[in-house]
Enzyme design. Structure first.
Site, mmCIF file in Angstrom:
data_model
loop_
_atom_site.group_PDB
_atom_site.id
_atom_site.type_symbol
_atom_site.label_atom_id
_atom_site.label_comp_id
_atom_site.label_asym_id
_atom_site.label_seq_id
_atom_site.Cartn_x
_atom_site.Cartn_y
_atom_site.Cartn_z
ATOM 1 N N LYS A 289 -1.369 -15.473 26.859
ATOM 2 C CA LYS A 289 -2.185 -14.323 27.283
ATOM 3 C C LYS A 289 -1.685 -13.035 26.646
ATOM 4 O O LYS A 289 -0.501 -12.716 26.733
ATOM 5 C CB LYS A 289 -2.159 -14.177 28.807
ATOM 6 C CG LYS A 289 -2.997 -15.227 29.522
ATOM 7 C CD LYS A 289 -2.969 -15.025 31.027
ATOM 8 C CE LYS A 289 -3.693 -16.187 31.726
ATOM 9 N NZ LYS A 289 -3.447 -16.169 33.175
ATOM 10 N N GLU B 125 -3.563 -4.736 33.335
ATOM 11 C CA GLU B 125 -3.251 -5.951 32.566
ATOM 12 C C GLU B 125 -3.207 -7.208 33.432
ATOM 13 O O GLU B 125 -2.861 -7.137 34.610
ATOM 14 C CB GLU B 125 -1.859 -5.796 31.941
ATOM 15 C CG GLU B 125 -1.867 -5.374 30.496
ATOM 16 C CD GLU B 125 -2.368 -6.452 29.533
ATOM 17 O OE1 GLU B 125 -2.551 -7.622 29.945
ATOM 18 O OE2 GLU B 125 -2.573 -6.122 28.357
ATOM 19 N N ASP B 126 -3.504 -8.344 32.825
ATOM 20 C CA ASP B 126 -3.336 -9.640 33.510
ATOM 21 C C ASP B 126 -2.194 -10.458 32.890
ATOM 22 O O ASP B 126 -1.887 -11.543 33.368
ATOM 23 C CB ASP B 126 -4.620 -10.478 33.436
ATOM 24 C CG ASP B 126 -4.896 -10.959 32.033
ATOM 25 O OD1 ASP B 126 -4.834 -10.136 31.092
ATOM 26 O OD2 ASP B 126 -5.159 -12.166 31.849
ATOM 27 N N SER C 57 -7.074 -3.870 23.860
ATOM 28 C CA SER C 57 -7.154 -5.329 23.755
ATOM 29 C C SER C 57 -6.652 -5.767 22.389
ATOM 30 O O SER C 57 -6.970 -5.139 21.383
ATOM 31 C CB SER C 57 -8.607 -5.794 23.914
ATOM 32 O OG SER C 57 -8.715 -7.172 23.583
ATOM 33 N N ALA C 58 -5.885 -6.863 22.372
ATOM 34 C CA ALA C 58 -5.415 -7.428 21.109
ATOM 35 C C ALA C 58 -6.525 -8.173 20.379
ATOM 36 O O ALA C 58 -6.345 -8.595 19.242
ATOM 37 C CB ALA C 58 -4.250 -8.371 21.379
ATOM 38 N N LYS D 71 1.350 -6.824 21.612
ATOM 39 C CA LYS D 71 2.012 -6.908 22.915
ATOM 40 C C LYS D 71 3.059 -8.016 22.813
ATOM 41 O O LYS D 71 2.797 -9.013 22.155
ATOM 42 C CB LYS D 71 0.992 -7.267 24.002
ATOM 43 C CG LYS D 71 -0.133 -6.234 24.162
ATOM 44 C CD LYS D 71 -1.251 -6.750 25.066
ATOM 45 C CE LYS D 71 -2.455 -5.808 25.012
ATOM 46 N NZ LYS D 71 -3.599 -6.264 25.822
ATOM 47 N N ARG E 15 -3.834 -13.696 17.730
ATOM 48 C CA ARG E 15 -4.302 -15.048 17.351
ATOM 49 C C ARG E 15 -3.204 -15.825 16.627
ATOM 50 O O ARG E 15 -2.908 -16.971 16.967
ATOM 51 C CB ARG E 15 -5.544 -14.901 16.463
ATOM 52 C CG ARG E 15 -6.391 -16.144 16.390
ATOM 53 C CD ARG E 15 -7.626 -15.897 15.528
ATOM 54 N NE ARG E 15 -8.461 -14.819 16.039
ATOM 55 C CZ ARG E 15 -9.488 -14.278 15.370
ATOM 56 N NH1 ARG E 15 -9.802 -14.712 14.153
ATOM 57 N NH2 ARG E 15 -10.190 -13.295 15.906
ATOM 58 N N THR F 111 -12.570 -14.147 30.012
ATOM 59 C CA THR F 111 -12.425 -14.789 28.707
ATOM 60 C C THR F 111 -11.049 -15.410 28.500
ATOM 61 O O THR F 111 -10.875 -16.171 27.551
ATOM 62 C CB THR F 111 -12.667 -13.764 27.580
ATOM 63 O OG1 THR F 111 -12.176 -12.514 28.033
ATOM 64 C CG2 THR F 111 -14.141 -13.659 27.244
ATOM 65 N N ASN G 259 -12.285 -9.757 18.722
ATOM 66 C CA ASN G 259 -13.626 -10.021 19.245
ATOM 67 C C ASN G 259 -14.014 -9.056 20.370
ATOM 68 O O ASN G 259 -15.091 -9.204 20.956
ATOM 69 C CB ASN G 259 -13.711 -11.452 19.768
ATOM 70 C CG ASN G 259 -13.516 -12.473 18.660
ATOM 71 O OD1 ASN G 259 -14.282 -12.505 17.697
ATOM 72 N ND2 ASN G 259 -12.484 -13.298 18.767
ATOM 73 N N ASP H 249 -6.828 -3.507 29.468
ATOM 74 C CA ASP H 249 -6.900 -4.762 28.735
ATOM 75 C C ASP H 249 -8.313 -5.327 28.966
ATOM 76 O O ASP H 249 -9.015 -4.882 29.885
ATOM 77 C CB ASP H 249 -5.827 -5.714 29.282
ATOM 78 C CG ASP H 249 -5.908 -7.090 28.658
ATOM 79 O OD1 ASP H 249 -6.056 -7.167 27.430
ATOM 80 O OD2 ASP H 249 -5.837 -8.088 29.407
ATOM 81 N N LEU H 250 -8.735 -6.257 28.150
ATOM 82 C CA LEU H 250 -10.088 -6.825 28.285
ATOM 83 C C LEU H 250 -10.058 -8.243 28.870
ATOM 84 O O LEU H 250 -10.522 -8.480 29.994
ATOM 85 C CB LEU H 250 -10.771 -6.833 26.908
ATOM 86 C CG LEU H 250 -12.140 -7.520 26.839
ATOM 87 C CD1 LEU H 250 -13.188 -6.753 27.635
ATOM 88 C CD2 LEU H 250 -12.593 -7.652 25.377
ATOM 89 N N ASP H 251 -9.499 -9.165 28.088
ATOM 90 C CA ASP H 251 -9.538 -10.588 28.467
ATOM 91 C C ASP H 251 -8.703 -10.834 29.725
ATOM 92 O O ASP H 251 -7.507 -10.571 29.738
ATOM 93 C CB ASP H 251 -8.990 -11.446 27.321
ATOM 94 C CG ASP H 251 -9.808 -11.316 26.044
ATOM 95 O OD1 ASP H 251 -11.026 -11.524 26.103
ATOM 96 O OD2 ASP H 251 -9.224 -11.015 24.987
HETATM 97 C C1 G6P Z 1 -6.241 -11.111 23.867
HETATM 98 C C2 G6P Z 1 -6.119 -12.431 24.587
HETATM 99 C C3 G6P Z 1 -5.317 -13.411 23.771
HETATM 100 C C4 G6P Z 1 -5.861 -13.490 22.351
HETATM 101 C C5 G6P Z 1 -5.834 -12.131 21.701
HETATM 102 C C6 G6P Z 1 -6.413 -12.134 20.291
HETATM 103 O O1 G6P Z 1 -5.033 -10.449 23.960
HETATM 104 O O2 G6P Z 1 -5.503 -12.253 25.852
HETATM 105 O O3 G6P Z 1 -5.391 -14.668 24.400
HETATM 106 O O4 G6P Z 1 -5.104 -14.382 21.572
HETATM 107 O O5 G6P Z 1 -6.602 -11.240 22.500
HETATM 108 O O6 G6P Z 1 -7.786 -12.427 20.377
HETATM 109 P P1 G6P Z 1 -8.730 -12.755 19.159
HETATM 110 O O7 G6P Z 1 -10.109 -12.733 19.787
HETATM 111 O O8 G6P Z 1 -8.567 -11.667 18.147
HETATM 112 O O9 G6P Z 1 -8.350 -14.077 18.630
HETATM 113 MG MG MG Z 2 -5.501 -10.078 29.164
#
Ligand code: G6P
Ligand code: MG
Length: 218
Positions: free
Chosen positions: A44, A170-171, A115-116, A146, A48, A16, A119, A8-10
């Site tokens: 999390k 994952e977090d 990552s979802a 997810k 979006r 982030t 960005n 996972d990224l964020d």
């Molecule tokens: C990640 C984050 C979420 C976020 C999702 C979509 O999974 O943990 O908090 O809503 O990405 O991100 P985006 O940048 O496409 O809005």
């Molecule tokens: Mg995350």
């Protein structure tokens, strides 16, 4: 045997998740939804639009906006978020992550990103980590976000690996559920009570080393 890691990224590679929270908090205030830690945790890992729907439900406002108005709110959140992302540098990489990625690569493990976030490519560029993640699942191509297993299943598939030979990192509770559903080993980073479904729990990213993982898997 473990051959690959799906990240996972964020909230795992970079903090982030706090930027996402800040940006959504502004939208929650705007629509009159109360903000709390449980809501922040529930956002999390989810997409979006799923995030916006959860915020509107929290404020009992799920029927008050047209699809176009919802799209505008989601775009406003992303504009808020991008203002924070544009200030990012490699200093925003979480502690221990650069060393862990180098250790994994040297040891011959394959890496992919699950990552979802739409960005994610921009965030990786800001961090200077794009070269580690030439293999990434495109979240726009997913049928289900997810906690559905699809994204982590695809994270293994793009490496040419069986899920059983992969560790997902994952977090988010939704993310750990996705990893387990895909049949991978889950490392949860953060509060072990929130991430109780993970196979291995670390409270923070400094604990991510191959030695620590091997100890936990024995
Ligand atoms: C990640 C984050 C979420 C976020 C999702 C979509 O999974 O943990 O908090 O809503 O990405 O991100 P985006 O940048 O496409 O809005
Ligand atoms: Mg995350």
């Amino acid at each position: 045997a473990i051959k690959g890691f799906v990240f996972d990224l964020d909230g795992v590679i970079t903090d982030t998740s706090t930027f996402h929270s800040q940006a959504w908090h502004q939208i929650a205030d705007k629509v009159g939804a109360s903000w709390n830690d449980q809501l922040a945790d529930a956002l999390k890992g989810i997409s979006r639009m799923d995030s916006l729907n959860l915020i509107l439900a929290q404020g009992h406002r799920e029927n008050d906006f047209t699809p176009a108005q919802k799209q505008a709110l989601a775009t406003e959140k992303n504009t808020n978020y991008l203002q924070l992302v544009n200030q990012m540098t490699p200093a925003n990489i979480l502690p221990g992550i650069t060393a862990f990625l180098a250790e994994l690569t040297t040891a011959g493990y394959a890496l992919s990103l699950a990552s979802a976030s739409k960005n994610a490519p921009l965030v990786l560029r800001k961090l200077g980590l794009s070269d580690y993640f030439t293999k990434a699942v495109d979240p726009a191509s997913l049928k289900h976000g997810k906690p559905d297993p699809e994204i982590f299943r695809r994270g293994a598939e793009i490496l040419g690996l069986n899920p059983a030979d992969c560790i997902g990192v994952e977090d988010a509770a939704a993310g750990v559920q996705s990893i387990k559903g895909a049949g991978e080993t889950a490392i949860g980073i953060g509060d072990p009570t929130v991430l109780a479904a993970a196979d291995i729990n670390f409270t923070d990213t400094t604990q991510l080393t191959l030695a620590n993982i091997k100890t936990q898997l024995d």
